[in-house]
Scaffold this motif. Structure first.
Motif, mmCIF file in Angstrom:
data_model
loop_
_atom_site.group_PDB
_atom_site.id
_atom_site.type_symbol
_atom_site.label_atom_id
_atom_site.label_comp_id
_atom_site.label_asym_id
_atom_site.label_seq_id
_atom_site.Cartn_x
_atom_site.Cartn_y
_atom_site.Cartn_z
ATOM 1 N N ALA A 525 39.900 31.337 44.075
ATOM 2 C CA ALA A 525 40.942 31.065 45.284
ATOM 3 C C ALA A 525 41.669 32.137 45.377
ATOM 4 O O ALA A 525 42.134 32.292 46.402
ATOM 5 C CB ALA A 525 41.917 29.843 44.963
ATOM 6 N N LYS A 526 41.873 33.219 44.552
ATOM 7 C CA LYS A 526 42.535 34.680 44.982
ATOM 8 C C LYS A 526 41.386 35.539 45.318
ATOM 9 O O LYS A 526 41.645 36.078 46.454
ATOM 10 C CB LYS A 526 43.140 34.842 43.502
ATOM 11 C CG LYS A 526 44.280 33.869 43.284
ATOM 12 C CD LYS A 526 45.346 34.026 43.952
ATOM 13 C CE LYS A 526 46.566 33.004 43.716
ATOM 14 N NZ LYS A 526 47.665 32.952 44.544
ATOM 15 N N CYS A 527 40.472 35.749 44.619
ATOM 16 C CA CYS A 527 39.542 37.030 44.929
ATOM 17 C C CYS A 527 38.179 36.580 45.383
ATOM 18 O O CYS A 527 37.574 37.513 46.309
ATOM 19 C CB CYS A 527 39.336 37.883 43.855
ATOM 20 S SG CYS A 527 38.404 36.903 42.409
ATOM 21 N N ALA A 552 42.418 27.699 34.796
ATOM 22 C CA ALA A 552 41.603 29.072 34.100
ATOM 23 C C ALA A 552 41.765 30.376 34.688
ATOM 24 O O ALA A 552 42.089 30.371 35.967
ATOM 25 C CB ALA A 552 40.065 28.383 33.770
ATOM 26 N N LYS A 553 41.802 31.275 34.027
ATOM 27 C CA LYS A 553 41.830 32.718 34.660
ATOM 28 C C LYS A 553 40.372 33.145 35.028
ATOM 29 O O LYS A 553 39.707 33.115 34.489
ATOM 30 C CB LYS A 553 42.567 33.622 33.422
ATOM 31 C CG LYS A 553 43.896 33.450 33.064
ATOM 32 C CD LYS A 553 44.408 34.184 32.003
ATOM 33 C CE LYS A 553 45.673 34.075 31.675
ATOM 34 N NZ LYS A 553 46.181 35.213 30.704
ATOM 35 N N CYS A 554 40.664 33.679 36.205
ATOM 36 C CA CYS A 554 39.485 34.327 36.899
ATOM 37 C C CYS A 554 38.756 35.533 35.942
ATOM 38 O O CYS A 554 39.712 36.517 35.764
ATOM 39 C CB CYS A 554 39.582 34.692 38.281
ATOM 40 S SG CYS A 554 38.130 35.486 39.014
ATOM 41 N N PRO A 555 37.681 35.754 35.580
ATOM 42 C CA PRO A 555 37.223 37.041 34.817
ATOM 43 C C PRO A 555 37.370 38.039 35.594
ATOM 44 O O PRO A 555 37.268 39.291 35.045
ATOM 45 C CB PRO A 555 35.626 36.606 34.692
ATOM 46 C CG PRO A 555 35.210 35.521 35.848
ATOM 47 C CD PRO A 555 36.534 34.818 35.956
ATOM 48 N N LYS A 556 37.484 38.079 37.005
ATOM 49 C CA LYS A 556 37.608 39.393 37.600
ATOM 50 C C LYS A 556 39.194 39.592 37.892
ATOM 51 O O LYS A 556 39.525 40.887 37.687
ATOM 52 C CB LYS A 556 36.937 39.384 39.005
ATOM 53 C CG LYS A 556 36.852 40.813 39.713
ATOM 54 C CD LYS A 556 36.026 40.544 40.860
ATOM 55 C CE LYS A 556 36.110 41.893 41.718
ATOM 56 N NZ LYS A 556 35.223 41.642 43.069
ATOM 57 N N GLN A 559 43.677 35.860 37.819
ATOM 58 C CA GLN A 559 44.871 34.816 38.248
ATOM 59 C C GLN A 559 44.110 33.533 37.994
ATOM 60 O O GLN A 559 42.950 33.360 37.418
ATOM 61 C CB GLN A 559 44.856 35.229 39.817
ATOM 62 C CG GLN A 559 45.447 36.606 39.985
ATOM 63 C CD GLN A 559 46.777 36.582 39.442
ATOM 64 O OE1 GLN A 559 47.591 35.727 39.385
ATOM 65 N NE2 GLN A 559 47.227 37.850 38.925
ATOM 66 N N LYS A 560 45.016 32.676 38.644
ATOM 67 C CA LYS A 560 44.253 31.064 38.353
ATOM 68 C C LYS A 560 43.218 31.077 39.320
ATOM 69 O O LYS A 560 43.091 31.340 40.590
ATOM 70 C CB LYS A 560 45.477 30.196 38.668
ATOM 71 C CG LYS A 560 46.558 29.948 37.745
ATOM 72 C CD LYS A 560 47.592 28.812 38.024
ATOM 73 C CE LYS A 560 48.594 28.860 36.912
ATOM 74 N NZ LYS A 560 49.540 27.768 37.408
ATOM 75 N N PHE A 561 42.014 30.138 38.611
ATOM 76 C CA PHE A 561 40.903 30.296 39.491
ATOM 77 C C PHE A 561 40.800 29.336 40.495
ATOM 78 O O PHE A 561 40.142 29.706 41.600
ATOM 79 C CB PHE A 561 39.570 29.831 38.447
ATOM 80 C CG PHE A 561 38.127 30.301 38.850
ATOM 81 C CD1 PHE A 561 37.682 31.558 38.476
ATOM 82 C CD2 PHE A 561 37.279 29.376 39.639
ATOM 83 C CE1 PHE A 561 36.712 32.048 39.092
ATOM 84 C CE2 PHE A 561 36.335 29.786 40.212
ATOM 85 C CZ PHE A 561 35.746 31.153 39.633
ATOM 86 N N PRO A 584 29.292 38.837 52.405
ATOM 87 C CA PRO A 584 29.890 39.985 51.658
ATOM 88 C C PRO A 584 30.907 39.724 50.517
ATOM 89 O O PRO A 584 31.767 38.709 51.018
ATOM 90 C CB PRO A 584 30.353 40.928 52.707
ATOM 91 C CG PRO A 584 30.665 39.996 53.921
ATOM 92 C CD PRO A 584 29.703 39.076 54.050
ATOM 93 N N GLU A 585 30.745 39.955 49.382
ATOM 94 C CA GLU A 585 31.590 39.626 48.429
ATOM 95 C C GLU A 585 33.004 40.227 48.660
ATOM 96 O O GLU A 585 33.028 41.404 49.155
ATOM 97 C CB GLU A 585 31.075 40.029 47.056
ATOM 98 C CG GLU A 585 29.393 39.458 46.469
ATOM 99 C CD GLU A 585 29.774 37.988 46.420
ATOM 100 O OE1 GLU A 585 30.937 37.468 46.124
ATOM 101 O OE2 GLU A 585 28.766 37.459 46.261
ATOM 102 N N MET A 586 33.831 39.475 48.447
ATOM 103 C CA MET A 586 35.418 39.859 48.606
ATOM 104 C C MET A 586 35.772 40.723 47.480
ATOM 105 O O MET A 586 35.644 40.463 46.266
ATOM 106 C CB MET A 586 36.574 38.694 48.684
ATOM 107 C CG MET A 586 36.192 37.769 49.960
ATOM 108 S SD MET A 586 37.081 36.394 49.945
ATOM 109 C CE MET A 586 38.701 37.193 50.409
ATOM 110 N N ALA A 587 36.429 41.847 47.812
ATOM 111 C CA ALA A 587 36.992 42.601 46.863
ATOM 112 C C ALA A 587 37.928 42.143 45.968
ATOM 113 O O ALA A 587 38.832 41.399 46.428
ATOM 114 C CB ALA A 587 37.333 44.138 47.215
#
Length: 587
Positions: A525-527, A552-556, A559-561, A584-587
């Motif tokens: 939801a963040k990245c 859960a924490k995002c591996p990238k 933050q909360k997934f 395109p993947e979001m940074a």
């Protein structure tokens, strides 16, 4: 101002101190006040004056119809007075009057009392015919106090011999053998305790045991009221009637022929018909609507043998494709509410038949959508058999029907969502239901209000396929954003690098019972990175079943997934999906 009570000097009647004339005798108390003009007459006095009369005894004014005068109590109605006198005479009891001696209290001086004492009169009180009282002057204010003289005695003169005799008679004990034995109650047919077996009558009925005796009602228990007796009788009659009805039903079931079955007419009435009536047309005895008794389906073996032997196939219906339980909305513009899902349940269930020449919209059972589901199959089977025997549209016996020719089919337009570049009639608000598709039917001479058909995605795809393949209407439904084919977006897993499929326009699939979905991955939801379900399960991110993925924490981004799942369709043989360029993947 103080009010005082005065008496009339002429007749003595009590009056107020400001009264100028006595109302009883007419004597004038205040000549000056009597000479003044009378008080103002009220508006209601003239109306009441006709309903007033004077008492014949005291002359007081009373309302007409009163039983007695309010002032003196005289009867104003003779018939009531006569009735009262008769009633009083009938209830009168005669009282015996006894002349009692009059006791007089005389003043006795101290000298008289001394003289009476010396004469010995007080000692011989039995010979005194009267009792004497002595009034003592104590000098107080109470004049009613009396003191008895010394020799005064109240009582009744009784002979001593007679009094002793009465006492002895009262307390004299009776002999034991003369004492009466207590009475013992006996039941009917039961011999008394003192009766010997020889004295018993041989014709008397045998003695009943306690269990055989009728129940004895308690003296404290009140007898049943007439209402209770009537209710008990009604309950017994109801039980008898229920037993008789049950016996009748059992007799009817035993006499019922086994070669019968139940069908439903177009109005939903239950009808029992015989096997020999299959394939025939009839009328409902209740609503007089026409119906067709469905034929008995042929066994599969017979159909297979007919196909192998090359016999003539059974005639098939001219409607090559059917859609069942589609929602038909008749919209009244006056009552329309532009609100999401306002028309979702304002509809009826219809069946749609596709042929090369027309489109049939048939209402099999009247009622709201989802009601009377058990009545649809027999009526639907009768309709299919009707057209299998080359029946016409006019001969079809159903509650409502609508036929759209091939020329009218080209006028069917998209209503929800609207066609691309066309303004929505409902301001893009899903009035027919969220994530549902609706089309507007062309107006016919028998339609007063506009009608719409609404579909889920799977139903709409079947409708479009029938319009194109059977009716020959090409490119139908291609001018909207509704996905007629399944499209996927392919992403790359952030942990394993494996491809992850995402079903496009998921909102049309999520609540459609015609599709089965499975989770392929998750989006942060963040990245915005994508994590495949296989990588998440291997890393146990969010637990073994993924219920804790939101925290859960995002591996990238650490933050909360969040809880954003990706889906794909579950099919037995998954065809190669039409893919598009990945986002395109979001940074």
């Amino acid at each position: 101002m103080k009010m005082q009570i005065v008496s009339c000097p002429h007749c003595g009647t009590y009056l107020l101190n400001d009264t100028c004339e006595c109302h009883a005798c007419g004597h004038v108390l205040d000549k000056r006040a009597a000479a003044l003009p009378q008080a103002h007459i009220l508006p209601t006095d003239n109306a009441v004056a006709e309903d007033m009369e004077a008492c014949p005894s005291c002359g007081e004014t009373c309302r007409t119809g009163l039983v007695r005068c309010w002032n003196c109590g005289t009867f104003l109605r003779p018939e009531i007075e006569e009735s009262y006198r008769k009633k009083q005479a009938s209830t009168h009891f005669e009282i015996e009057h006894i002349d009692l001696p009059i006791l007089e209290a005389s003043f006795v001086t101290e000298e008289d009392s001394l003289q009476r004492r010396d004469s010995g009169f007080d000692s011989d009180f039995n010979s005194a015919p009267e009792n004497y009282f002595q009034a003592s002057d104590t000098g107080g204010d109470d004049e009613d106090d009396f003191d008895l003289s010394m020799g005064t005695v109240f009582g009744e003169v009784v002979d001593e011999a007679q009094e002793v005799a009465s006492d002895e008679e009262t307390f004299r004990l009776r002999p034991l053998e003369e004492t009466p034995a207590p009475s013992i109650p006996t039941y009917a047919g039961t011999p008394a305790a003192s009766t010997s077996p020889a004295e018993m009558d041989v014709n008397e009925p045998p003695v009943q045991s306690e269990a055989e005796l009728p129940p004895i009602q308690s003296l404290n228990e009140p007898p049943p009221s007439p209402q209770e007796v009537e209710a008990a009788a009604a309950e017994d009659l109801l039980k008898i009637a229920a037993d008789e009805e049950q016996d009748i039903q059992q007799v009817r079931k035993s006499m019922r022929s086994k070669d019968t079955f139940v069908i439903f007419c177009p109005q939903g009435c239950r009808i029992r018909v015989k096997e020999r009536h299959r394939g025939r047309k009839g009328k409902c005895p209740r609503c007089q609507s026409e119906f067709v008794v469905p034929r008995k389906p042929a066994p599969k073996k017979v159909e297979a043998e007919a196909a192998t032997t090359g016999e003539d196939p059974v005639l098939t219906s001219r409607y090559k494709k059917w859609l069942n339980d589609i929602r038909l909305h008749t919209v009244d513009p006056v009552k329309l509410r532009i609100k999401a899902d306002s028309l979702l349940n304002e509809c009826q269930a219809v069946d749609i038949g596709f042929s090369a020449d027309d489109l049939l919209i048939a209402t099999l059972v009247v009622g709201k959508f989802g009601a009377n589901a058990k009545k649809f199959p027999p009526v639907r089977q009768a309709m299919i058999e009707h057209f299998s025997k080359q029946g016409t549209f006019e001969q079809l016996a159903i509650p409502a029907k609508k036929l759209l020719t091939k020329e009218l089919l080209t006028q069917i337009t998209a209503a929800q969502p609207a066609a691309i570049g066309v303004e929505s009639l409902f301001a893009d608000i899903p009035v027919f239901g969220t994530n549902r598709i609706a089309v507007k039917l062309p107006k016919t001479p028998d339609s007063t209000n506009p009608q719409y058909l609404s579909f889920s995605l799977s139903e709409y795809r079947a409708f479009v396929e029938g319009m194109q393949s059977v009716c020959g209407i090409q490119d139908f439904g291609t001018n909207t954003e509704v996905p007629l084919t399944d499209e996927y977006l392919v992403h790359k897993c952030v942990m394993s690098g494996a491809p992850v499929q995402e079903l496009a326009k998921l909102n049309y699939y999520i609540k459609d019972p015609g599709f089965k979905l499975e989770v392929t991955g998750w989006r942060c939801a963040k990245c915005g990175v994508v994590l495949s379900e296989a990588a998440r399960t291997e890393a146990k991110l969010g637990g073994a079943n993924g219920k804790g993925i939101a925290k859960a924490k995002c591996p990238k981004c650490t933050q909360k997934f969040g809880d954003l799942p990706l889906y794909r369709l579950v099919v037995s043989e998954t065809p190669a999906p039409a893919t598009t360029e990945p986002e395109p993947e979001m940074a």
